[in-house]
Each structure stands twice: as structure tokens, then as C-alpha cells.
Design a protein around this motif. Structure first.
Motif, PDB file in Angstrom:
ATOM      1  N   ILE A 135     -38.877  33.396  29.175  1.00  0.00           N
ATOM      2  CA  ILE A 135     -39.484  34.245  29.194  1.00  0.00           C
ATOM      3  C   ILE A 135     -40.476  33.884  28.296  1.00  0.00           C
ATOM      4  O   ILE A 135     -41.674  33.809  28.794  1.00  0.00           O
ATOM      5  CB  ILE A 135     -39.300  35.801  28.701  1.00  0.00           C
ATOM      6  CG1 ILE A 135     -37.485  36.080  29.928  1.00  0.00           C
ATOM      7  CG2 ILE A 135     -40.355  36.719  28.741  1.00  0.00           C
ATOM      8  CD1 ILE A 135     -38.663  36.216  31.517  1.00  0.00           C
ATOM      9  N   GLY A 136     -40.172  33.308  27.130  1.00  0.00           N
ATOM     10  CA  GLY A 136     -41.641  32.846  26.652  1.00  0.00           C
ATOM     11  C   GLY A 136     -42.396  31.327  26.799  1.00  0.00           C
ATOM     12  O   GLY A 136     -44.144  31.714  26.667  1.00  0.00           O
ATOM     13  N   ALA A 159     -47.626  38.341  25.536  1.00  0.00           N
ATOM     14  CA  ALA A 159     -47.047  40.018  25.994  1.00  0.00           C
ATOM     15  C   ALA A 159     -46.223  40.706  25.474  1.00  0.00           C
ATOM     16  O   ALA A 159     -45.535  41.568  24.618  1.00  0.00           O
ATOM     17  CB  ALA A 159     -47.827  40.959  27.055  1.00  0.00           C
ATOM     18  N   PHE A 160     -45.200  40.519  26.192  1.00  0.00           N
ATOM     19  CA  PHE A 160     -43.666  40.652  26.325  1.00  0.00           C
ATOM     20  C   PHE A 160     -43.048  40.041  24.755  1.00  0.00           C
ATOM     21  O   PHE A 160     -42.539  41.411  24.244  1.00  0.00           O
ATOM     22  CB  PHE A 160     -42.501  39.906  27.372  1.00  0.00           C
ATOM     23  CG  PHE A 160     -41.226  40.200  27.140  1.00  0.00           C
ATOM     24  CD1 PHE A 160     -40.752  41.594  27.545  1.00  0.00           C
ATOM     25  CD2 PHE A 160     -40.710  39.246  26.849  1.00  0.00           C
ATOM     26  CE1 PHE A 160     -39.473  42.405  27.077  1.00  0.00           C
ATOM     27  CE2 PHE A 160     -38.736  39.775  26.176  1.00  0.00           C
ATOM     28  CZ  PHE A 160     -38.528  41.251  26.722  1.00  0.00           C
ATOM     29  N   ILE A 218     -46.054  42.984  34.981  1.00  0.00           N
ATOM     30  CA  ILE A 218     -47.110  43.474  33.482  1.00  0.00           C
ATOM     31  C   ILE A 218     -47.295  42.530  32.608  1.00  0.00           C
ATOM     32  O   ILE A 218     -48.034  41.773  31.764  1.00  0.00           O
ATOM     33  CB  ILE A 218     -47.127  45.164  33.081  1.00  0.00           C
ATOM     34  CG1 ILE A 218     -47.319  45.527  34.688  1.00  0.00           C
ATOM     35  CG2 ILE A 218     -48.193  45.091  32.363  1.00  0.00           C
ATOM     36  CD1 ILE A 218     -47.875  45.821  35.433  1.00  0.00           C
ATOM     37  N   PHE A 219     -45.979  42.981  31.025  1.00  0.00           N
ATOM     38  CA  PHE A 219     -45.993  42.279  30.326  1.00  0.00           C
ATOM     39  C   PHE A 219     -45.818  40.421  30.265  1.00  0.00           C
ATOM     40  O   PHE A 219     -45.815  39.651  29.377  1.00  0.00           O
ATOM     41  CB  PHE A 219     -44.828  42.660  29.101  1.00  0.00           C
ATOM     42  CG  PHE A 219     -45.760  44.135  28.908  1.00  0.00           C
ATOM     43  CD1 PHE A 219     -46.006  44.236  27.799  1.00  0.00           C
ATOM     44  CD2 PHE A 219     -44.913  45.540  29.306  1.00  0.00           C
ATOM     45  CE1 PHE A 219     -46.373  45.544  27.887  1.00  0.00           C
ATOM     46  CE2 PHE A 219     -45.944  46.454  29.343  1.00  0.00           C
ATOM     47  CZ  PHE A 219     -46.323  46.253  27.935  1.00  0.00           C
ATOM     48  N   ILE A 249     -42.838  43.337  22.852  1.00  0.00           N
ATOM     49  CA  ILE A 249     -41.416  44.514  23.209  1.00  0.00           C
ATOM     50  C   ILE A 249     -40.662  43.660  22.536  1.00  0.00           C
ATOM     51  O   ILE A 249     -39.658  44.620  21.543  1.00  0.00           O
ATOM     52  CB  ILE A 249     -41.384  44.244  24.732  1.00  0.00           C
ATOM     53  CG1 ILE A 249     -42.829  45.236  25.546  1.00  0.00           C
ATOM     54  CG2 ILE A 249     -40.119  45.278  25.146  1.00  0.00           C
ATOM     55  CD1 ILE A 249     -42.575  45.427  26.681  1.00  0.00           C
ATOM     56  N   CYS A 250     -39.838  42.481  22.764  1.00  0.00           N
ATOM     57  CA  CYS A 250     -39.084  41.643  22.813  1.00  0.00           C
ATOM     58  C   CYS A 250     -37.984  42.019  21.117  1.00  0.00           C
ATOM     59  O   CYS A 250     -38.322  41.516  20.704  1.00  0.00           O
ATOM     60  CB  CYS A 250     -39.261  40.423  23.017  1.00  0.00           C
ATOM     61  SG  CYS A 250     -37.499  38.829  22.960  1.00  0.00           S
ATOM     62  N   PRO A 251     -37.210  42.715  21.662  1.00  0.00           N
ATOM     63  CA  PRO A 251     -36.689  42.467  20.445  1.00  0.00           C
ATOM     64  C   PRO A 251     -35.348  41.984  19.637  1.00  0.00           C
ATOM     65  O   PRO A 251     -35.243  41.795  18.741  1.00  0.00           O
ATOM     66  CB  PRO A 251     -35.698  44.511  20.981  1.00  0.00           C
ATOM     67  CG  PRO A 251     -35.364  44.419  22.496  1.00  0.00           C
ATOM     68  CD  PRO A 251     -36.392  43.439  22.549  1.00  0.00           C
TER      69      PRO A 251
END
Length: 275
Positions: free
Chosen positions: A54-55, A144-145, A125-126, A149-151
Motif C-alpha cells: 500500500i505504501g 495519505a493512508f 480516496i486515500f 490513517i494506518c494504525p
């Protein structure tokens, strides 16, 4: 030890062998970091060998010129078409962490069904749109994520790095407070709801979920053998009904329904039967 738990632990160790880095605060930056893990495993985690897919998607999408990472997309497509969300159920370190949290005794809650669609919004979106549109003076977009966001990244990388680098503690601001808050909500949610983050926010789970229907490995259901006892639906913590919603996007192929089925109507294998 249960076979799935053994595979989960083995996967965590193989993707995060540099445990000593947690004490030094260093990050592995060898050649293997050019390759993605098949799961959400933060690039900046001190123990991690591989990059997070994802990154990587965000990094390329946010590069000047609005490029698209065909390598990462192709890799995820290949993995998803073969295994679907079995990757989530067997290999994801953060998924395993959530399962451990769910074992904490407390009142368990059912997830409001509509919330499972939020992760597709996060993906679009993110992960895809914001990194390509919100760019700086150099034309480079923010991941953005990962940033907002990313916990998993906060837990695996943010906290360990801050713990070993005192100089970072003086520059923590509102963004870090936001990330810690999201991590706290994720942990609390995971104690009460099975795989809270996987079901609501994980963009990688969204990608693999879309491919569940087409994955080579998956759930085969024989209606002729089914007695409609309902045991498979009751035991499923992901709120899937294997006897009427085969290969639903939320299924992580954990195999619990197969174990409880007395007639052999449910079966997981690489030779999936398509009706």
C-alpha cells in the motif's frame, strides 16, 4: 498449536527477522526493500525486510507525473487471484495482532454491516486519489493512508522509532496525536469486534476481497451435502454465510466453517469448484 496460528507466526518472523533493530531504532534498507510483502507490513518497521504494497502504491502514485505502479498492482493482482483473502487470514501480522486482542475477555459486539464498505472508500480516496492530486511544490504527493490513517504503521514503526530516538519526541504534533488516536480506537475496537481494522479500514483487505470471487484457492460448497444446520454461519467471526454467500469478500479463508461442517459440504482447496 493450530496450523493457521503456526503459519501466522512463521510469516511474521520471515517478514520481520531484524528484531534487534527494535533496540537500536535502525531500519533495514537492503536490496530486499525493493520488493513488497503481500501484506500490510510497514516499510519503516525496524524489523521489516520488505516494503508495504500500500505504501508502494502511494509512493509511485504520488510521484511527479502521476505514474501508476504496474509492478505493485500486478503483484497484488497475482497474489489476490491465487489466494484471495487467505493472505489476510494466514500471513498478515496486524491481522494476527487483532486476533490476539479479540481474545481479551469482554463483551463482544457485532459490526454494523454497512461499515465494511468504508475500506473501499479508504482505498479509492486515500491510496489512489489523494497521493496523485494533493502534491507539493515539486509535484510529489503525500502517502495519505500511511500519513493520516494506518494504525499498523503507527504500531509497527511509529512507536518503536520514537521510543529509540529521543530527538523525535520534541517534534510530535497534532498529526501524531491523530495517528495515536486511530491506533487506540483500532485496539479498542479489535478487543470487542473480530478483526476490526481488517473489516473497516484496510485498503489491502479491500483489494483482496474484490478478488476473492476469482481466486484459485477458495471455498467450495456442495449444496447437496448441506443439511442447512447453520453451524457454519454461527461460527464465522467475519459474519460470512458460507452456505449461501460463497466466497464473499469478507471471508479470510480461516477454515473454521470447514472444521465444524459435519457433512463435508464446505471445503477449502486450490481446486475450487465454480457453480
Amino acid at each position: 498449536m493450530e496450523k493457521r496460528k503456526f503459519i501466522q507466526l512463521l510469516s511474521i518472523f520471515l517478514m520481520n527477522p531484524h528484531v534487534g533493530n527494535f533496540f537500536t531504532g535502525k531500519i533495514y534498507k537492503g536490496d530486499l526493500k525493493n520488493f513488497c510483502a503481500p501484506v500490510l507490513n510497514c516499510y519503516s518497521c525496524p524489523a521489516a525486510t520488505f516494503a508495504c504494497p500500500i505504501g508502494a502504491l502511494q509512493a509511485v502514485g504520488g510521484a511527479a507525473g502521476f505514474k501508476f505502479s504496474f509492478y505493485v498492482a500486478g503483484f497484488l493482482l497475482l497474489i489476490g487471484v491465487i489466494f484471495g483473502r487467505a493472505i489476510c487470514g494466514f500471513l498478515c501480522p496486524f491481522g494476527f495482532f487483532q486476533e490476539l486482542l479479540y481474545k481479551i475477555p469482554c463483551r463482544k459486539l457485532k459490526l454494523w454491516r454497512r461499515l465494511i464498505y468504508l475500506k473501499y472508500f479508504v482505498l479509492i480516496i486515500f491510496v489512489l486519489i489523494l497521493p496523485a492530486t494533493l502534491t507539493n511544490y515539486a509535484g510529489i504527493g503525500a502517502p495519505a493512508f500511511c500519513e493520516y490513517i494506518c494504525p499498523a504503521g503507527t504500531f509497527e514503526a511509529g512507536l518503536p522509532i520514537i521510543a529509540t530516538h529521543a530527538e523525535f519526541k520534541n517534534i510530535l504534533g497534532e498529526l501524531f496525536t491523530l495517528k495515536i488516536s486511530i491506533l487506540f480506537v483500532t485496539i479498542l475496537g479489535s478487543v470487542m469486534i473480530y478483526r476490526f481494522f481488517c473489516r473497516i479500514l484496510c485498503p489491502l483487505g479491500a483489494i483482496y476481497g474484490l478478488l476473492n470471487r476469482y481466486s484459485v484457492y477458495g471455498l467450495s460448497f456442495d449444496e447437496k451435502l448441506c443439511t442447512k444446520c447453520g453451524r457454519c454461519s454461527k461460527i464465522c467471526k467475519m459474519n460470512v454465510k458460507p452456505n449461501c454467500q460463497k466466497n464473499l469478500a469478507e471471508c479470510i479463508y480461516c477454515g473454521e466453517c470447514e472444521k465444524i461442517c459435519k457433512t463435508g459440504a464446505i471445503h477449502f482447496s486450490l481446486k475450487k469448484i465454480y457453480d
